[in-house]
Write an enzyme that holds these catalytic residues in place. Structure first.
Site, short mmCIF file in Angstrom:
data_model
loop_
_atom_site.label_atom_id
_atom_site.label_comp_id
_atom_site.label_asym_id
_atom_site.label_seq_id
_atom_site.Cartn_x
_atom_site.Cartn_y
_atom_site.Cartn_z
N ILE A 1 0.84 -1.13 0.05
CA ILE A 1 -0.04 -0.02 -0.02
C ILE A 1 0.79 1.18 0.14
CG2 ILE A 1 -0.37 0.25 2.51
CD1 ILE A 1 -2.99 0.71 -0.24
N SER B 1 11.95 0.96 6.97
CA SER B 1 11.41 -0.38 6.58
C SER B 1 12.76 -1.33 6.35
CB SER B 1 11.05 -0.28 4.77
OG SER B 1 9.73 -1.18 4.74
N ARG B 2 12.45 -2.52 6.88
CA ARG B 2 13.54 -3.41 6.80
C ARG B 2 14.03 -3.82 5.46
NH1 ARG B 2 10.08 -7.87 9.86
NH2 ARG B 2 8.94 -7.25 7.73
N LYS C 1 -5.47 1.79 7.95
CA LYS C 1 -6.51 1.06 8.55
C LYS C 1 -6.18 -0.52 8.37
CE LYS C 1 -8.23 -1.49 5.94
NZ LYS C 1 -7.84 -2.55 5.11
N ASP D 1 -9.95 -7.72 6.67
CA ASP D 1 -9.14 -6.66 6.20
C ASP D 1 -9.82 -5.82 5.22
OD1 ASP D 1 -5.82 -5.49 6.26
OD2 ASP D 1 -6.97 -6.11 4.11
P1 NAP Z 1 2.58 -5.49 3.32
O1 NAP Z 1 2.77 -5.16 2.01
O2 NAP Z 1 2.63 -7.21 3.51
O3 NAP Z 1 3.34 -4.73 4.47
C1 NAP Z 1 3.83 -3.53 4.46
C2 NAP Z 1 5.36 -3.52 4.83
O4 NAP Z 1 5.39 -3.78 6.34
C3 NAP Z 1 6.12 -4.79 4.43
O5 NAP Z 1 6.66 -4.62 2.92
C4 NAP Z 1 7.29 -4.66 5.41
O6 NAP Z 1 8.38 -4.18 5.08
C5 NAP Z 1 6.72 -4.27 6.63
N1 NAP Z 1 6.30 -5.08 7.79
C6 NAP Z 1 5.63 -6.09 7.59
N2 NAP Z 1 5.56 -7.04 8.65
C7 NAP Z 1 6.21 -6.43 9.62
C8 NAP Z 1 6.66 -6.59 10.82
N3 NAP Z 1 6.25 -7.60 11.39
N4 NAP Z 1 7.47 -5.81 11.32
C9 NAP Z 1 7.95 -4.57 10.99
N5 NAP Z 1 7.67 -4.20 9.50
C10 NAP Z 1 6.79 -5.30 8.69
O7 NAP Z 1 1.08 -5.04 3.60
P2 NAP Z 1 0.08 -4.03 2.98
O8 NAP Z 1 -0.73 -4.72 1.98
O9 NAP Z 1 1.00 -2.68 2.54
O10 NAP Z 1 -0.73 -3.66 3.96
C11 NAP Z 1 -0.16 -2.72 4.96
C12 NAP Z 1 -1.65 -1.97 5.77
O11 NAP Z 1 -2.50 -1.27 4.88
C13 NAP Z 1 -2.44 -2.99 6.39
O12 NAP Z 1 -3.12 -2.64 7.41
C14 NAP Z 1 -3.64 -3.12 5.25
O13 NAP Z 1 -5.02 -3.25 5.58
C15 NAP Z 1 -3.54 -1.49 4.75
N6 NAP Z 1 -4.19 -1.46 3.33
C16 NAP Z 1 -3.63 -2.24 2.45
C17 NAP Z 1 -4.28 -2.06 1.13
C18 NAP Z 1 -3.80 -3.16 -0.08
O14 NAP Z 1 -4.35 -3.12 -1.20
N7 NAP Z 1 -2.73 -4.07 0.25
C19 NAP Z 1 -5.29 -1.31 0.81
C20 NAP Z 1 -5.27 -0.30 1.63
C21 NAP Z 1 -4.85 -0.26 2.94
P3 NAP Z 1 9.97 -4.44 5.38
O15 NAP Z 1 9.79 -5.87 5.12
O16 NAP Z 1 10.56 -3.74 4.34
O17 NAP Z 1 10.12 -4.04 6.74
#
Ligand code: NAP
Length: 303
Positions: A11, A33-34, A87, A165
């Site tokens: 996101i 970010s890691r 969110k 989610d």
């Molecule tokens: P994601 O790509 O799986 O995670 C985002 C980043 O967070 C990862 O690339 C990772 O970066 C870091 N991360 C993951 N687990 C972690 C941990 N345990 N500790 C520290 N850093 C961690 O997820 P996303 O889809 O972007 O979603 C993130 C949030 O945005 C969620 O709450 C989701 O509901 C919301 N969201 C998502 C979407 C969508 O379409 N995907 C839409 C709207 C809102 P590093 O590995 O580089 O640290």
């Protein structure tokens, strides 16, 4: 204002980076970010190191999954930074209450964003419903988890919320547009036999409101909220972006690209006013569904 993005994943790249780049209010000053980074922007892989190296960055936007988010939010507030939360705003309600109290004590802004509330047709739908009697409402939120969350196992871990989610996006719209609040009275939740969170959910609320969330829909995807009123039907389609009244188009546009720019504009306004915006109503419904829901085991799910 300078903002740091934390958690450079799906996101952050899809929405936050372009929204900040196109905003007159914001400059993306750092990322934390890691693994992830954004070209041309100073990148940290440790949050504490960022906080001590960049006291000039007064706002932190947390795009991590909900479970790791609290520790980052708390550290940011303790370090005197304003905080914007993706969110759902946390893994539990209590941790968001704790952040709210901390932000208030420190005189900082905390913004629990709900991007779907910024969808183009939500405000006109709310305005239209304001003086109507709601007879019935139904949410259909059915999408393909493999398409939208490829390989994101955290959604099926405790605190990942599973189908809530995306479902919480529908609930963020529902809680915004209904003229009076409703509460959950029953739920049935389908858990894959190898997972900790539901992949399907059917919810019943007071006021003749129901919801059907499913993460197994291939082909056309459905993000609809249909409301029957004493003045005829109203529907929000495409995740709140398209409005229909009495079966005819009545506004909006099929795009989500305005949602994140609107969130960042709101954050700029909140910081300027010294205010916070914390609304947990959508998450209360999810917590209630997980409290009251009847568990149904269904076939194992793997990406
Ligand atoms: P994601 O790509 O799986 O995670 C985002 C980043 O967070 C990862 O690339 C990772 O970066 C870091 N991360 C993951 N687990 C972690 C941990 N345990 N500790 C520290 N850093 C961690 O997820 P996303 O889809 O972007 O979603 C993130 C949030 O945005 C969620 O709450 C989701 O509901 C919301 N969201 C998502 C979407 C969508 O379409 N995907 C839409 C709207 C809102 P590093 O590995 O580089 O640290």
């Amino acid at each position: 204002m300078k903002v740091a993005l934390v958690g450079i994943g799906k996101i952050a790249i899809d929405q936050h980076v372009p929204a900040i780049a196109n905003s007159p209010d914001w400059e993306l000053a750092a990322t934390v970010s890691r693994k992830g980074s954004v070209e041309g922007v100073e990148a940290f892989d440790d949050f504490a190191a960022f906080l001590s190296a960049r006291p000039d960055v007064s706002v932190v936007s947390l795009c991590l999954p909900p479970v790791p988010r609290f520790d980052y939010a708390e550290a940011a507030l303790l370090a005197g930074r304003h905080v914007m939360l993706e969110k759902p705003p946390g893994a539990t309600l209590a941790e968001v209450h704790a952040l709210q109290a901390l932000a208030a004590a420190k005189g900082l802004t905390l913004y629990t964003t709900w991007h779907s509330r910024m969808a183009l047709a939500v405000a006109p739908a709310k305005a239209w419903l304001a003086d109507k009697r709601i007879l019935k409402a139904h949410i259909t939120w059915r999408e393909d988890v493999r398409k939208w969350h490829p390989g994101q196992d955290w959604v099926f871990e405790p605190g990942g919320m599973g189908v809530f989610d995306p479902g919480i996006n529908a609930l963020s719209i529902l809680t915004e547009i209904l003229p009076a609040p409703v509460h959950l009275t029953a739920a049935s939740l389908e858990f894959p036999s190898n997972r900790q969170t539901p992949i399907g959910a059917k919810l019943t609320f007071s006021g003749n409101v129901t919801a059907d969330f499913d993460w197994r829909q291939t082909g056309p995807q459905t993000w609809d909220i249909e409301v029957e009123t004493d003045h005829g039907p109203m529907a929000l389609r495409m995740g709140g972006n398209v409005l229909e009244i009495n079966g005819k188009p009545a506004g909006g546009e099929n795009t989500i690209m305005g949602e994140y720019p609107a969130l960042y504009a709101r954050m700029a306004e909140l910081v300027a006013r010294g205010a916070s915006e914390v609304d947990l109503a959508p998450m209360v419904h999810v917590a209630d569904a997980l409290t009251l829901g009847r568990r149904i085991e269904t076939e194992a799910f793997d990406f």
